[in-house]
Write a protein that holds these residues in place. Structure first.
Motif, PDB file in Angstrom:
ATOM      1  N   ALA A 157       0.831  -1.209   0.000  1.00 47.43           N
ATOM      2  CA  ALA A 157       0.000   0.000   0.000  1.00 47.43           C
ATOM      3  C   ALA A 157       0.867   1.261   0.000  1.00 47.43           C
ATOM      4  CB  ALA A 157      -0.936  -0.018   1.207  1.00 47.43           C
ATOM      5  N   ARG A 158       1.928   1.266   0.816  1.00 48.09           N
ATOM      6  CA  ARG A 158       2.795   2.446   0.862  1.00 48.09           C
ATOM      7  C   ARG A 158       3.481   2.661  -0.477  1.00 48.09           C
ATOM      8  NH1 ARG A 158       6.733   2.405   5.922  1.00 48.09           N
ATOM      9  NH2 ARG A 158       7.171   0.326   5.080  1.00 48.09           N
ATOM     10  N   PHE A 159       3.917   1.582  -1.103  1.00 52.95           N
ATOM     11  CA  PHE A 159       4.556   1.663  -2.418  1.00 52.95           C
ATOM     12  C   PHE A 159       3.622   2.339  -3.418  1.00 52.95           C
ATOM     13  CE2 PHE A 159       4.946  -0.234  -6.636  1.00 52.95           C
ATOM     14  CZ  PHE A 159       6.288  -0.065  -6.936  1.00 52.95           C
ATOM     15  N   HIS A 160       2.373   1.874  -3.483  1.00 56.53           N
ATOM     16  CA  HIS A 160       1.438   2.433  -4.460  1.00 56.53           C
ATOM     17  C   HIS A 160       1.028   3.861  -4.100  1.00 56.53           C
ATOM     18  CE1 HIS A 160       0.969  -0.847  -7.219  1.00 56.53           C
ATOM     19  NE2 HIS A 160       0.764  -1.693  -6.250  1.00 56.53           N
ATOM     20  N   ARG A 161       0.910   4.143  -2.822  1.00 57.79           N
ATOM     21  CA  ARG A 161       0.583   5.518  -2.417  1.00 57.79           C
ATOM     22  C   ARG A 161       1.651   6.482  -2.912  1.00 57.79           C
ATOM     23  NH1 ARG A 161       2.073   7.643   3.470  1.00 57.79           N
ATOM     24  NH2 ARG A 161       1.909   9.875   3.048  1.00 57.79           N
ATOM     25  N   TRP A 162       2.932   6.180  -2.641  1.00 57.61           N
ATOM     26  CA  TRP A 162       4.013   7.065  -3.057  1.00 57.61           C
ATOM     27  C   TRP A 162       4.098   7.138  -4.576  1.00 57.61           C
ATOM     28  CZ3 TRP A 162       7.316   4.077   0.915  1.00 57.61           C
ATOM     29  CH2 TRP A 162       7.156   4.655   2.192  1.00 57.61           C
ATOM     30  N   ASN A 163       3.950   5.998  -5.242  1.00 53.05           N
ATOM     31  CA  ASN A 163       4.055   5.975  -6.698  1.00 53.05           C
ATOM     32  C   ASN A 163       2.969   6.814  -7.354  1.00 53.05           C
ATOM     33  OD1 ASN A 163       5.906   4.180  -8.548  1.00 53.05           O
ATOM     34  ND2 ASN A 163       5.853   3.189  -6.555  1.00 53.05           N
ATOM     35  N   GLU A 164       1.737   6.578  -6.962  1.00 53.00           N
ATOM     36  CA  GLU A 164       0.627   7.285  -7.599  1.00 53.00           C
ATOM     37  C   GLU A 164       0.667   8.773  -7.276  1.00 53.00           C
ATOM     38  OE1 GLU A 164      -0.989   5.919  -9.805  1.00 53.00           O
ATOM     39  OE2 GLU A 164      -1.341   3.814  -9.389  1.00 53.00           O
ATOM     40  N   ARG A 165       0.880   9.116  -6.009  1.00 49.08           N
ATOM     41  CA  ARG A 165       0.939  10.524  -5.617  1.00 49.08           C
ATOM     42  C   ARG A 165       2.063  11.250  -6.331  1.00 49.08           C
ATOM     43  NH1 ARG A 165       3.327  11.853   0.133  1.00 49.08           N
ATOM     44  NH2 ARG A 165       5.178  11.275  -1.083  1.00 49.08           N
ATOM     45  N   ASN A 166       3.244  10.672  -6.312  1.00 50.14           N
ATOM     46  CA  ASN A 166       4.407  11.360  -6.868  1.00 50.14           C
ATOM     47  C   ASN A 166       4.353  11.450  -8.388  1.00 50.14           C
ATOM     48  OD1 ASN A 166       5.275  11.656  -4.258  1.00 50.14           O
ATOM     49  ND2 ASN A 166       6.842  10.070  -4.368  1.00 50.14           N
ATOM     50  N   ARG A 167       3.760  10.446  -9.039  1.00 51.53           N
ATOM     51  CA  ARG A 167       3.590  10.550 -10.497  1.00 51.53           C
ATOM     52  C   ARG A 167       2.712  11.751 -10.842  1.00 51.53           C
ATOM     53  NH1 ARG A 167      -0.166   8.840 -14.675  1.00 51.53           N
ATOM     54  NH2 ARG A 167      -1.597   8.095 -13.080  1.00 51.53           N
ATOM     55  N   LEU A 168       1.612  11.905 -10.132  1.00 52.56           N
ATOM     56  CA  LEU A 168       0.706  13.015 -10.426  1.00 52.56           C
ATOM     57  C   LEU A 168       1.356  14.358 -10.100  1.00 52.56           C
ATOM     58  CD1 LEU A 168      -2.636  11.440  -9.144  1.00 52.56           C
ATOM     59  CD2 LEU A 168      -1.927  11.781 -11.527  1.00 52.56           C
ATOM     60  N   LEU A 169       2.062  14.438  -8.976  1.00 52.21           N
ATOM     61  CA  LEU A 169       2.752  15.681  -8.639  1.00 52.21           C
ATOM     62  C   LEU A 169       3.837  15.999  -9.665  1.00 52.21           C
ATOM     63  CD1 LEU A 169       3.074  15.386  -4.755  1.00 52.21           C
ATOM     64  CD2 LEU A 169       1.580  16.931  -6.042  1.00 52.21           C
ATOM     65  N   MET A 170       4.561  14.972 -10.115  1.00 48.44           N
ATOM     66  CA  MET A 170       5.589  15.182 -11.129  1.00 48.44           C
ATOM     67  C   MET A 170       4.983  15.744 -12.404  1.00 48.44           C
ATOM     68  SD  MET A 170       7.833  12.307 -13.138  1.00 48.44           S
ATOM     69  CE  MET A 170       6.339  11.759 -13.992  1.00 48.44           C
ATOM     70  N   LEU A 171       3.849  15.178 -12.841  1.00 43.10           N
ATOM     71  CA  LEU A 171       3.215  15.659 -14.062  1.00 43.10           C
ATOM     72  C   LEU A 171       2.729  17.096 -13.897  1.00 43.10           C
ATOM     73  CD1 LEU A 171       1.193  12.479 -15.118  1.00 43.10           C
ATOM     74  CD2 LEU A 171       3.347  13.315 -16.078  1.00 43.10           C
ATOM     75  N   LEU A 172       2.183  17.415 -12.747  1.00 36.74           N
ATOM     76  CA  LEU A 172       1.746  18.792 -12.494  1.00 36.74           C
ATOM     77  C   LEU A 172       2.921  19.757 -12.526  1.00 36.74           C
ATOM     78  CD1 LEU A 172      -0.822  18.058  -9.658  1.00 36.74           C
ATOM     79  CD2 LEU A 172      -1.365  19.069 -11.888  1.00 36.74           C
ATOM     80  N   ARG A 173       4.077  19.311 -12.088  1.00 36.24           N
ATOM     81  CA  ARG A 173       5.261  20.165 -12.063  1.00 36.24           C
ATOM     82  C   ARG A 173       5.925  20.264 -13.442  1.00 36.24           C
ATOM     83  NH1 ARG A 173       8.567  20.261  -7.264  1.00 36.24           N
ATOM     84  NH2 ARG A 173      10.285  19.293  -8.420  1.00 36.24           N
ATOM     85  N   CYS A 174       5.951  19.158 -14.191  1.00 37.97           N
ATOM     86  CA  CYS A 174       6.860  19.073 -15.336  1.00 37.97           C
ATOM     87  C   CYS A 174       6.206  18.848 -16.692  1.00 37.97           C
ATOM     88  CB  CYS A 174       7.870  17.946 -15.097  1.00 37.97           C
ATOM     89  SG  CYS A 174       8.870  18.117 -13.606  1.00 37.97           S
ATOM     90  N   ALA A 175       5.079  18.185 -16.751  1.00 39.25           N
ATOM     91  CA  ALA A 175       4.508  17.756 -18.026  1.00 39.25           C
ATOM     92  C   ALA A 175       3.689  18.859 -18.689  1.00 39.25           C
ATOM     93  CB  ALA A 175       3.636  16.518 -17.801  1.00 39.25           C
ATOM     94  N   PRO A 176       3.356  18.703 -19.979  1.00 42.60           N
ATOM     95  CA  PRO A 176       2.414  19.633 -20.606  1.00 42.60           C
ATOM     96  C   PRO A 176       1.117  19.680 -19.805  1.00 42.60           C
ATOM     97  CG  PRO A 176       3.425  18.240 -22.273  1.00 42.60           C
ATOM     98  CD  PRO A 176       3.858  17.686 -20.944  1.00 42.60           C
ATOM     99  N   ALA A 177       0.511  20.852 -19.724  1.00 41.07           N
ATOM    100  CA  ALA A 177      -0.679  21.033 -18.889  1.00 41.07           C
ATOM    101  C   ALA A 177      -1.786  20.049 -19.254  1.00 41.07           C
ATOM    102  CB  ALA A 177      -1.175  22.469 -19.010  1.00 41.07           C
ATOM    103  N   ALA A 178      -1.996  19.842 -20.555  1.00 38.82           N
ATOM    104  CA  ALA A 178      -3.070  18.942 -20.985  1.00 38.82           C
ATOM    105  C   ALA A 178      -2.834  17.521 -20.479  1.00 38.82           C
ATOM    106  CB  ALA A 178      -3.182  18.954 -22.507  1.00 38.82           C
ATOM    107  N   VAL A 179      -1.579  17.088 -20.475  1.00 41.78           N
ATOM    108  CA  VAL A 179      -1.250  15.740 -19.986  1.00 41.78           C
ATOM    109  C   VAL A 179      -1.485  15.649 -18.482  1.00 41.78           C
ATOM    110  CG1 VAL A 179       0.620  14.065 -19.659  1.00 41.78           C
ATOM    111  CG2 VAL A 179       0.416  15.321 -21.820  1.00 41.78           C
TER     112      VAL A 179
END
Length: 310
Positions: A217-239
């Motif tokens: 559960a901790r693995f998936h929590r960190w993975n899912e949360r951090n992927r979304l935060l990374m995209l908000l920080r770095c990816a194209p807005a639409a993505v």
């Protein structure tokens, strides 16, 4: 001193309750054929790790933290102590070959435009685990098993970075705790105009998951949360908006499904916690997005077109 005798790299090893496996890591570092400095960040281990570090013949410098800041927090805490032009990231359950550091330094020496070099990680039975990070079409950072077309990013399990370039992009996202700090850093290095190269000769055996349990559960929590935060920080807005909306839609429709996979990342309470943490981190992520975009040498859209789905 000749160039090969100068200490140009500091290898950072972050550990937490690593007594059962960090000795093999330190033994492998002591056997390197290139001079280097070892800095172990001990995340308040309470299992005897501190005594093992004090007694090990590699005589590593130790930064002992008062609480567990995770892998990302440990790397960030060590960054101010680095005085060498190169710094290594090495998991405490990884054992590099004797020529590992030499191969990584040679890869960066050969390409002045590269800010990071990624190793070849293998499982204990010899299978390739990672040669770097690829970017999937839905914005995940995934292990690449073939570096023939290059790699989008470095795998934080064993890599070498230019210290100045890492500092210039704001260092490491310490609040990620663990997972995706390497992919987020790779995004920011590339946006700043730097390259990331594979180093096929830099080999390390990696236990993987000796501290955190993949699939938990901790693995998936960190993975899912951090992927979304990374995209908000770095990816194209639409993505970023698309993937956040997709995650929310799946979360809220899961109770309506007849068949749901028996995996931690499909548990509604865990996903709701991820959404709550992303919402809490949204203002900071958007401020970081603005800072990253203001100094970017390459557009987010161009990077996405080049690397996503390869």
């Amino acid at each position: 001193m000749t160039a090969s005798e100068r200490v140009r790299s500091t290898v950072i090893v972050v550990t937490w309750r690593g007594r059962d496996h960090i000795e093999a890591c330190l033994d492998a570092l002591a056997a390197q054929d290139r001079p280097h400095r070892i800095l172990v960040v001990d995340n308040a281990s309470d299992d005897g790790t501190a005594d093992l570090l004090a007694a090990h013949p590699a005589n590593p410098e130790v930064l002992r933290l008062s609480r567990n800041l995770g892998y990302a927090g440990g790397i960030a805490a060590a960054l101010d102590r680095i005085r060498t032009p190169y710094l290594g990231w090495l998991n405490d359950d990884a054992a590099p070959a004797p020529d590992w550091l030499a191969a990584l330094e040679a890869a960066l020496d050969a390409d002045r435009g590269a800010a990071a070099a990624s190793s070849v990680l293998r499982t204990p039975d010899g299978r390739v685990q990672s040669v770097g990070v690829r970017l999937t079409s839905d914005g995940h950072g995934a292990d690449s098993l073939d570096a023939g077309g290059g790699v989008f990013g470095f795998c934080g399990g064993a890599a070498l970075l230019r210290t100045a370039q890492l500092r210039s992009i704001g260092g490491v996202p310490a609040h990620f705790f663990c997972y995706y700090e390497d992919t987020d850093t790779s995004w920011r290095l590339r946006l700043a105009g730097h390259d990331i190269v594979p180093a096929p000769g830099a080999r390390a055996a990696h236990l993987h998951g000796a501290t955190t349990v993949p699939g938990s559960a901790r693995f998936h929590r960190w993975n899912e949360r951090n992927r979304l935060l990374m995209l908000l920080r770095c990816a194209p807005a639409a993505v970023a908006v698309r993937e956040l909306a997709r995650f929310a839609a799946i979360t809220f429709t899961l109770p309506l499904r007849r068949a749901v996979p028996d995996a931690a990342n499909f548990r509604v309470p865990l996903r709701l916690r991820v959404l709550a943490e992303v919402a809490a981190g949204l203002p900071a992520a958007l401020r970081a997005r603005h800072r990253i975009g203001r100094t970017a040498a390459t557009s987010r859209r161009e990077l996405w077109r080049t690397w996503a789905g390869r």
